[in-house]
Structure formats: structure tokens, C-alpha cells
Motif scaffolding. Structure first.
Motif, short mmCIF file in Angstrom:
data_model
loop_
_atom_site.label_atom_id
_atom_site.label_comp_id
_atom_site.label_asym_id
_atom_site.label_seq_id
_atom_site.Cartn_x
_atom_site.Cartn_y
_atom_site.Cartn_z
N GLU A 297 0.15 23.41 -13.15
CA GLU A 297 0.69 25.07 -12.93
C GLU A 297 2.22 24.64 -12.05
OE1 GLU A 297 -1.49 28.48 -10.34
OE2 GLU A 297 -2.53 27.07 -10.62
N VAL A 298 1.75 23.55 -11.21
CA VAL A 298 3.66 24.12 -11.58
C VAL A 298 5.11 23.80 -11.69
CG1 VAL A 298 5.12 22.63 -9.02
CG2 VAL A 298 2.77 22.87 -8.64
N ALA A 299 4.40 22.54 -12.49
CA ALA A 299 5.41 22.21 -14.01
C ALA A 299 5.88 23.59 -14.42
CB ALA A 299 5.07 21.38 -14.66
N SER A 300 4.22 24.64 -14.65
CA SER A 300 4.56 26.21 -15.82
C SER A 300 5.56 26.94 -14.65
CB SER A 300 3.29 26.74 -15.77
OG SER A 300 3.08 27.25 -14.81
N PHE A 301 5.78 26.81 -13.98
CA PHE A 301 6.67 27.74 -13.06
C PHE A 301 8.28 27.11 -13.17
CE2 PHE A 301 3.02 29.88 -11.21
CZ PHE A 301 3.23 30.97 -10.41
N ALA A 302 8.20 25.56 -12.66
CA ALA A 302 9.55 24.88 -12.82
C ALA A 302 10.68 25.05 -14.26
CB ALA A 302 9.58 23.31 -11.99
N ASN A 303 9.75 24.99 -15.11
CA ASN A 303 10.39 24.82 -16.49
C ASN A 303 10.66 22.91 -15.99
OD1 ASN A 303 11.74 24.60 -19.43
ND2 ASN A 303 13.76 24.31 -18.05
N SER A 304 8.92 22.69 -16.66
CA SER A 304 9.49 20.87 -16.07
C SER A 304 7.88 20.39 -16.90
CB SER A 304 9.26 20.66 -14.77
OG SER A 304 7.89 21.46 -13.88
N ASP A 305 7.57 19.32 -16.46
CA ASP A 305 6.21 17.91 -17.08
C ASP A 305 6.04 17.89 -15.65
OD1 ASP A 305 6.96 18.21 -19.51
OD2 ASP A 305 8.72 17.07 -19.61
N ALA A 306 4.43 18.19 -15.51
CA ALA A 306 3.79 17.11 -14.53
C ALA A 306 3.73 15.84 -13.75
CB ALA A 306 2.55 17.36 -14.70
N THR A 307 3.77 15.13 -13.46
CA THR A 307 4.11 13.98 -13.10
C THR A 307 3.74 13.37 -11.68
OG1 THR A 307 5.81 11.93 -13.55
CG2 THR A 307 6.60 14.03 -11.68
N ALA A 308 3.12 12.35 -11.11
CA ALA A 308 2.86 11.71 -10.78
C ALA A 308 3.17 10.82 -9.83
CB ALA A 308 1.06 11.73 -10.33
N ILE A 309 4.91 10.10 -10.57
CA ILE A 309 5.02 9.29 -10.14
C ILE A 309 6.75 10.19 -10.14
CG2 ILE A 309 5.96 8.42 -12.55
CD1 ILE A 309 6.41 5.42 -11.93
N LEU A 310 7.54 9.38 -9.24
CA LEU A 310 9.02 9.64 -9.17
C LEU A 310 10.13 9.07 -9.81
CD1 LEU A 310 10.21 11.59 -6.43
CD2 LEU A 310 11.11 9.65 -5.01
N ALA A 311 9.30 7.88 -10.40
CA ALA A 311 10.63 7.56 -11.32
C ALA A 311 10.69 8.58 -12.84
CB ALA A 311 10.16 6.34 -11.91
N PRO A 312 11.74 8.91 -13.39
CA PRO A 312 11.75 9.92 -14.19
C PRO A 312 11.47 9.53 -15.27
CG PRO A 312 13.51 9.04 -13.82
CD PRO A 312 12.95 8.43 -12.94
N SER A 313 10.83 10.05 -16.78
CA SER A 313 10.13 9.75 -17.49
C SER A 313 10.88 7.89 -18.34
CB SER A 313 9.29 9.93 -17.85
OG SER A 313 10.92 11.20 -19.17
N PHE A 314 12.02 8.30 -18.09
CA PHE A 314 13.30 7.00 -18.73
C PHE A 314 13.70 6.55 -17.94
CE2 PHE A 314 15.36 11.35 -18.01
CZ PHE A 314 15.71 11.02 -17.19
N ALA A 315 12.73 6.17 -16.87
CA ALA A 315 13.25 5.00 -16.41
C ALA A 315 13.09 3.43 -16.64
CB ALA A 315 13.20 4.92 -14.73
N GLU A 316 12.62 2.54 -15.71
CA GLU A 316 11.74 1.07 -15.94
C GLU A 316 11.07 1.22 -15.00
OE1 GLU A 316 13.29 -3.03 -14.05
OE2 GLU A 316 13.44 -1.58 -12.92
N GLY A 317 10.06 1.25 -15.40
CA GLY A 317 8.58 1.04 -14.67
C GLY A 317 7.98 2.34 -14.80
N TRP A 318 8.50 3.29 -15.55
CA TRP A 318 6.98 4.46 -16.23
C TRP A 318 6.42 4.24 -16.75
CZ3 TRP A 318 5.85 7.33 -20.05
CH2 TRP A 318 5.14 8.97 -19.84
N SER A 319 5.41 4.26 -16.39
CA SER A 319 4.85 4.89 -17.77
C SER A 319 3.44 6.12 -17.67
CB SER A 319 3.07 3.59 -17.72
OG SER A 319 2.54 3.40 -16.24
#
Length: 494
Positions: A297-319
Motif C-alpha cells: 500500500e505504501v508503494a502505491s502512494f510513492a510510485n515505487s516497488d515494495a521492499t523489505a531490504i535497504l539495498a536497491p534491487s540492482f545491488a550486490e546482496g539483494w534477493s
């Protein structure tokens, strides 16, 4: 829209509109570069324009790998992991001067010096020295498995030209001077109105498709959209949610989006509690918030994709597993608050930057359902950032941008960079990453460390923002995650 606004837009575009040819690119933005000095201002408008004129030693590609720009190769010293050796490419500045190691030493020292907008970031650089015309040694304060991310931010100047033009130190008044190695050179500039660039025929890389770029700051959001719709711009970089609605359905206009290097998160102040203590020091309270906030629901307000990790999706360690959120469970969240000693909840101010108020108010409603009464306080972005950095904000909705695409600096900021928070075991694990260079061993270590950090809930990542560019059908470009989209990456469509 008033006649005066239309007249102002027409005046700004007049010369460009009448003379636009297939190889001319008109690029619209919400604001202008503050200066043409590459080290005097770190804001997005300034740096995006200047990354087309100047170049850094390296860039990070999605996935975390470094690629050389002015650096041909680099290596951390085997006997001294704090020392990095960079071998330089051959390149030529716009005025014909040859690029060499002296320019790297000058530029890095200039960026480190007092008065530079990058002095804080560059403080991790202890020294830089020339060992040959094509080699430099850079000593860092700490070892790292990847090249220092700060080197992607320091643009390289011609030392001789800078000294001749009174630019030995960072100077915000350098409004009409520029001399880099980048794909475009400055032709003319009328600050806050238009900046004209032309292709650099000495550029060491592939020749850009656009031979001329006219950079047009247009402050009014509605006017920006109309300029694109009227084909008076080829590309509009700053596209808001309102712009997306206005541009929807307009013939020959497309919108390209991509994940941004910006993660929206809830942050806490640790320690410094009042008479009743600080609720955020209690891990159960942080877990209760995690089990209450619906990231989708937060993502729908912020033009974004929900995530529970602080690393962006293209960063080392993301899964995908690390990015997956807990299913919201307000009933369990209330139980956790009671276990933490807050059966009746508590009140707190929720600080937010202007522009994110709608998202903050939706989070407020979610928290109210479990008895946390949040009073949303909005400030301009710069004021919000300063308020959070000062440690005065007890609870805030903010954005985090990774300095590079490796996990180590992100984890270091999380574990060691939060005032009042300390965890010796996690700090030791983060420090150990610098010595893990085997890819498989590093991947395993990162997965375990990210899981441990997530259990601590030092901050609560919510959503990874998306960056959007709107463009005419005649051109195409992929948005840069950091907002530094380069003009030479634009292609003209047949």
C-alpha cells in the motif's frame, strides 16, 4: 495557465524550437544546475548536467561491478589493502590538453578540500599521489573489497586550465566555464533559462547520437508536460505522478521507468529517551511497526516497488527473499506492543520531507490502528535531511541512496551509522566483509548478514522508488538509477 507563463515558456524555447533538427536533443528538467563547477554543488540537477561534461575515474554498473571511465584498470595492493592503484586511460580535455595523473591528483584533492560539496564523502581518502603520468595511488582510511564508491562522484578537471581560470578550489560562481573529457562540451549558458552543449569531437568513447543538446529548466510542472506534448522537448526527465496522469494517452509520448537508487524507509532515534524511556529502543516495538505497515500500500502512494531490504534491487546482496515483506498482522502487532510495555500505545512525531506527506499520512493511519499516534510534520527536503542528521528526529520517513552498488557501505551505514544504536557482533561481521573477496564466500556471508540485520529492524525499509523519464517517440533512453542519465545514451528512433 496564465498568458505570462506561456510567454515565458515560449521565450525559453524559441531559438531551440525554430532550429531543432534530427540531431538536436531538447532536454527538460524541473530545475537548473547551481554551478558548472563539478565540486561546488552535489545536488542532482548540477551533477546530472556536469556528468555529461566531465567524467569520473569509474562508475558502478547495476549488480555492483565497477566499470572504468577514465581509469583503465585498478587493483588493491596485496600487501596494503587500504591502497588502491589506478592505471589511467588516454583522453583529451575539450580544449585539447591531454589528461594525465596530475589532473586526477588535483581533482581529488580539490574535492577533499574545505569548501567542496564532496569534502565529507571524500574524507575517507587519506592521500592521492602520482607515481607516473598514467598511474595514481589512492590511500583510503579503511580496506574494501570494491573500489571506493566516492570515486564515482569526483569528476576530473584539467589542473592547468583550472589554475589559469582561478578555479584552484571549489567555486560556486563558476557559472560559465567548463572543460572536461566528457561527451559534450559547453557552447553557451544562460543560467535558469537554457544551456547549450555540443558533441565533443575529441571524446574517447563512441560518438553520441545527439550532436547538440539544449538543456531547459522549466520550474512549472504543467508547463513541462505541455512542452513535451507540443513537441518542444524530446525528453522530460522530472516526471511526477501528476505528470504521468497528464501525459497518459498523448500521441507519440512514451514514459520509461526504472528502479531508482532510492529506498523509502522508516528510521528511529535510539537512546535519548524521556522519563518513560524511548519505545524505539525496544525491538518488540520495531517488530510491531513492521507487522503493521503494509508495504504494498505504501508503494502505491510513492510510485515505487515494495521492499523489505535497504539495498536497491540492482545491488550486490539483494534477493527476492530478502525483499519480501511480512504479511501485515495488526493483532499480533498489538500483542507485541503490550509485551514491550506499551499496552495503550504511545504518541510520536513522524517527520517527513515535503512531497511524501500522502505516504506518511497513510502510514499514520496504519499505526493508529495499533495505538501508535503519529503526528506528521513535513519540512522542505533540505530541512528534513538536516533535522534527521542532527539526531533530533525521533521517528522519520526518509529516503536512502546507496553510495555504490555493493552491500558493504549500506550495511556499514545501517549498523554503525545510526546514532544511539550499537551491536558489536554485527559491526564485526560488517568489518569482516572487507577481507572476503571470493565471490561464493562473499555471497554466503552477505546473505547471512542481511538476515541478521533484518531481524534487528534498525530501520524499516518500505519501498524502492522508481525513476521516470517521458519522451517523444522519436527518441529513446534508459533512466539512470541515480538520476544521472547521460545525454550520450539517447538514441534517435527511425
Amino acid at each position: 495557465m496564465t498568458y505570462r507563463k506561456l510567454a515565458a515558456l515560449s521565450a525559453a524555447l524559441l531559438l531551440t524550437t525554430l532550429s531543432a533538427e534530427a540531431e538536436t536533443l531538447r532536454w527538460g528538467r524541473a530545475g537548473d544546475a547551481a554551478t558548472l563547477d563539478p565540486h561546488a554543488a552535489a545536488d542532482g540537477y548540477t551533477q546530472q548536467l556536469l556528468h555529461n561534461i566531465y567524467e569520473p575515474l569509474i562508475r558502478f554498473e547495476p549488480g555492483g561491478a565497477a566499470s572504468g571511465v577514465l581509469a583503465a584498470s585498478w587493483l588493491a595492493s596485496a600487501g596494503d589493502p587500504n591502497l588502491w592503484v589506478f592505471n589511467l586511460k588516454r583522453a583529451t580535455f575539450h580544449d585539447g590538453a591531454e589528461f594525465d595523473a596530475e589532473d586526477v591528483v588535483f581533482s581529488i584533492n580539490r574535492a577533499r578540500a574545505e569548501g567542496s560539496a564532496f569534502a565529507g564523502e571524500a574524507s575517507q581518502i587519506i592521500s592521492v599521489r602520482e607515481t607516473s603520468p598514467r598511474t595514481v595511488e589512492i590511500r583510503m582510511a579503511e580496506p574494501a573489497a570494491a573500489p571506493p564508491a566516492v570515486l564515482t562522484r569526483i569528476l576530473i578537471m584539467d589542473s592547468g586550465w583550472a589554475n589559469e581560470n582561478g578555479l584552484a578550489s571549489a567555486n560556486s560562481t563558476a557559472a560559465d566555464k567548463a572543460n572536461g573529457t566528457g561527451p559534450y562540451k559547453l557552447e553557451s549558458r544562460d543560467a535558469a533559462v537554457r544551456t547549450k552543449l555540443t558533441a565533443n569531437d575529441r571524446y574517447a568513447g563512441p560518438p553520441p547520437a545527439a550532436k547538440e543538446v539544449v538543456y531547459l529548466p522549466i520550474a512549472d510542472s504543467e508547463l513541462r508536460g505541455k512542452a513535451l506534448a507540443w513537441a518542444e522537448l524530446e525528453i522530460l526527465q522530472d516526471v511526477s505522478a501528476a505528470d504521468l496522469k497528464r501525459l497518459d494517452g498523448i500521441e507519440d509520448v512514451a514514459v520509461e521507468t526504472a528502479p531508482a537508487n532510492s529506498v523509502l524507509y522508516l528510521g528511529y532515534r535510539f537512546g535519548a529517551g524521556g522519563a518513560d524511556g524511548n519505545p524505539f529502543d525496544n525491538a518488540l516495538v520495531r517488530e510491531a511497526i513492521d507487522r503493521t505497515v503494509d508495504r504494498d500500500e505504501v508503494a502505491s502512494f510513492a510510485n515505487s516497488d515494495a521492499t523489505a531490504i535497504l539495498a536497491p534491487s540492482f545491488a550486490e546482496g539483494w534477493s527476492k527473499g530478502l525483499a519480501a515483506q511480512l504479511s501485515p498482522n495488526p493483532a499480533r502487532a498489538k500483542e507485541l506492543l503490550a509485551e514491550a510495555g506499551y499496552p495503550d500505545g504511545f504518541g510520536v512525531k513522524l517527520d517527513v520531507a515535503r512531497g511524501d506527506e500522502a505516504t506518511a499520512n497513510r502510514i499514520k493511519a496504519m499505526l493508529t490502528s495499533i495505538g501508535i499516534w503519529a503526528d506528521v510534520v513535513a519540512r522542505p527536503q533540505a530541512d528534513h535531511d538536516a533535522h534527521v542528521a542532527s539526531g533530533e528526529s525521533a521517528f522519520h520517513l526518509s529516503s536512502y541512496s546507496a553510495p555504490g552498488y555493493g552491500s558493504a557501505p549500506i550495511l556499514s551505514w545501517l549498523v554503525d551509522g545510526q546514532k544511539g544504536y550499537a551491536n558489536a557482533e554485527l559491526s564485526s561481521q560488517v568489518a569482516a566483509l572487507a577481507n572476503i573477496r571470493n565471490r561464493n564466500e562473499r555471497r554466503t556471508a552477505l546473505a547471512g548478514l542481511w538476515l541478521n540485520v533484518q531481524k534487528e529492524r534498525i530501520v524499516l525499509p518500505l519501498a524502492q522508488r522508481r525513476v521516470a523519464h517521458a519522451m517523444r517517440a522519436s527518441v529513446s533512453v534508459q533512466p539512470d538509477p541515480n538520476g544521472l542519465t547521460r545525454f550520450d545514451t539517447v538514441r534517435f528512433n527511425d
